[in-house]
Design an enzyme around this catalytic site. Structure first.
Site, PDB file in Angstrom:
ATOM      1  N   SER A 195     -27.414 -15.695  71.324  1.00  0.00           N
ATOM      2  CA  SER A 195     -26.858 -16.700  72.239  1.00  0.00           C
ATOM      3  C   SER A 195     -27.320 -16.441  73.671  1.00  0.00           C
ATOM      4  O   SER A 195     -27.564 -17.377  74.434  1.00  0.00           O
ATOM      5  CB  SER A 195     -25.330 -16.745  72.158  1.00  0.00           C
ATOM      6  OG  SER A 195     -24.763 -15.570  72.690  1.00  0.00           O
ATOM      7  N   ASN A 196     -27.479 -15.170  74.035  1.00  0.00           N
ATOM      8  CA  ASN A 196     -28.035 -14.871  75.363  1.00  0.00           C
ATOM      9  C   ASN A 196     -29.490 -15.320  75.448  1.00  0.00           C
ATOM     10  O   ASN A 196     -29.906 -15.891  76.448  1.00  0.00           O
ATOM     11  CB  ASN A 196     -27.914 -13.373  75.668  1.00  0.00           C
ATOM     12  CG  ASN A 196     -26.545 -13.018  76.217  1.00  0.00           C
ATOM     13  OD1 ASN A 196     -26.184 -13.409  77.329  1.00  0.00           O
ATOM     14  ND2 ASN A 196     -25.758 -12.303  75.433  1.00  0.00           N
ATOM     15  N   ILE A 216     -32.685   1.691  70.279  1.00  0.00           N
ATOM     16  CA  ILE A 216     -32.787   2.368  71.573  1.00  0.00           C
ATOM     17  C   ILE A 216     -34.261   2.633  71.872  1.00  0.00           C
ATOM     18  O   ILE A 216     -34.976   3.203  71.042  1.00  0.00           O
ATOM     19  CB  ILE A 216     -31.968   3.684  71.556  1.00  0.00           C
ATOM     20  CG1 ILE A 216     -30.481   3.331  71.421  1.00  0.00           C
ATOM     21  CG2 ILE A 216     -32.225   4.510  72.815  1.00  0.00           C
ATOM     22  CD1 ILE A 216     -29.570   4.524  71.217  1.00  0.00           C
ATOM     23  N   HIS A 240     -24.785  -5.718  78.827  1.00  0.00           N
ATOM     24  CA  HIS A 240     -23.848  -4.915  78.048  1.00  0.00           C
ATOM     25  C   HIS A 240     -22.437  -5.509  78.191  1.00  0.00           C
ATOM     26  O   HIS A 240     -22.019  -5.832  79.306  1.00  0.00           O
ATOM     27  CB  HIS A 240     -23.873  -3.465  78.549  1.00  0.00           C
ATOM     28  CG  HIS A 240     -23.026  -2.563  77.720  1.00  0.00           C
ATOM     29  ND1 HIS A 240     -23.425  -2.121  76.472  1.00  0.00           N
ATOM     30  CD2 HIS A 240     -21.797  -2.037  77.925  1.00  0.00           C
ATOM     31  CE1 HIS A 240     -22.475  -1.365  75.969  1.00  0.00           C
ATOM     32  NE2 HIS A 240     -21.474  -1.294  76.821  1.00  0.00           N
TER      33      HIS A 240
HETATM   34  C1  GRF Z   1     -23.837  -9.400  73.625  1.00  0.00           C
HETATM   35  O1  GRF Z   1     -22.470  -9.211  73.623  1.00  0.00           O
HETATM   36  C2  GRF Z   1     -24.531  -8.401  74.513  1.00  0.00           C
HETATM   37  O2  GRF Z   1     -23.771  -8.022  75.609  1.00  0.00           O
HETATM   38  C3  GRF Z   1     -24.732  -7.229  73.595  1.00  0.00           C
HETATM   39  O3  GRF Z   1     -25.034  -7.802  72.354  1.00  0.00           O
HETATM   40  C4  GRF Z   1     -24.471  -9.112  72.267  1.00  0.00           C
HETATM   41  C5  GRF Z   1     -25.577 -10.049  71.914  1.00  0.00           C
HETATM   42  O4  GRF Z   1     -25.115 -11.339  71.641  1.00  0.00           O
HETATM   43  N1  GRF Z   1     -25.742  -6.347  74.118  1.00  0.00           N
HETATM   44  P1  GRF Z   1     -26.150 -12.514  71.406  1.00  0.00           P
HETATM   45  O5  GRF Z   1     -27.062 -12.077  70.272  1.00  0.00           O
HETATM   46  O6  GRF Z   1     -26.905 -12.731  72.677  1.00  0.00           O
HETATM   47  O7  GRF Z   1     -25.320 -13.710  71.037  1.00  0.00           O
END
Ligand code: GRF
Length: 192
Positions: A21-22, A97, A114
């Site tokens: 989603s990001n 990582i 994060h």
């Molecule tokens: C998010 O909560 C981000 O902070 C963490 O992993 C999740 C990824 O979500 N690092 P998406 O795949 O972007 O929906």
């Protein structure tokens, strides 16, 4: 990071492992005129990452790297990024990582989001731990990636209230909504 001077957008790769989603949101942001970056490559360690569908939808080249051998995978990724002239990396739910050696090759040019108010709750299961500890606030952080997990310099942070009704699931949802605003804002902050 040097500031943006020309008109050309900075060629960027997004690394994902999950629903993306990001990623979806960063792609949307990258397309606006004012975005300092363009998304040219999407990288994943697994073909199960649902976010890879956004690559197809937006015709961005995607590549999956088998992480059975980390060294080999990272070398292949580096070769690929070089070929695609990638200058900047956004980690967005990438569950591997990166090694010291890899980070050195992109020193100061890798950022991550994060789901906690770093330096609190590094690592996994952040919402559950925050609720268990009766924290009043949760949030999200965009930071530079260094060899020490979730410890690089903070670029931007957003704080939200935890209510008595919140459970890890509702909190994750609320935080994720903020993540979608925070990531583009952090990218702008770096380059402008
Ligand atoms: C998010 O909560 C981000 O902070 C963490 O992993 C999740 C990824 O979500 N690092 P998406 O795949 O972007 O929906």
């Amino acid at each position: 990071m040097e500031k943006l001077t020309g008109l050309k957008k900075i060629k960027t790769a997004v690394f994902i492992s999950g629903k993306g989603s990001n990623l979806k949101n960063i792609i949307r942001f990258s397309k606006i005129k004012k975005s300092p970056i363009s998304i040219n490559v999407i990288i994943s360690n697994t073909n199960k990452a649902r976010g890879l569908n956004f690559a197809n939808q937006s015709k961005i080249s995607k590549k999956i790297f088998d992480y059975k051998n980390v060294n080999f995978a990272e070398n292949q990724i580096l070769k690929f990024l070089k070929k695609k002239k990638i200058k900047f990396i956004c980690l967005a739910g990438f569950m591997k990582i990166l090694s010291k050696g890899f980070i050195k090759k992109f020193d100061g040019k890798i950022i991550n989001i994060h789901p906690s108010l770093l330096p609190k709750y590094k690592g996994l299961d952040t919402h559950n731990r925050a609720i268990k500890n009766k924290e009043k606030f949760a949030g999200c952080t965009v930071h530079y990636v260094t060899a020490k997990l979730d410890s690089g310099k903070i670029i931007l942070q957003k704080k939200i209230k935890i209510t008595s009704k919140d459970n890890p699931k509702t909190l994750a949802k609320k935080v994720l909504k903020q993540e979608h605003k925070l990531y583009p804002a952090a990218i702008k902050k770096i380059f402008y």
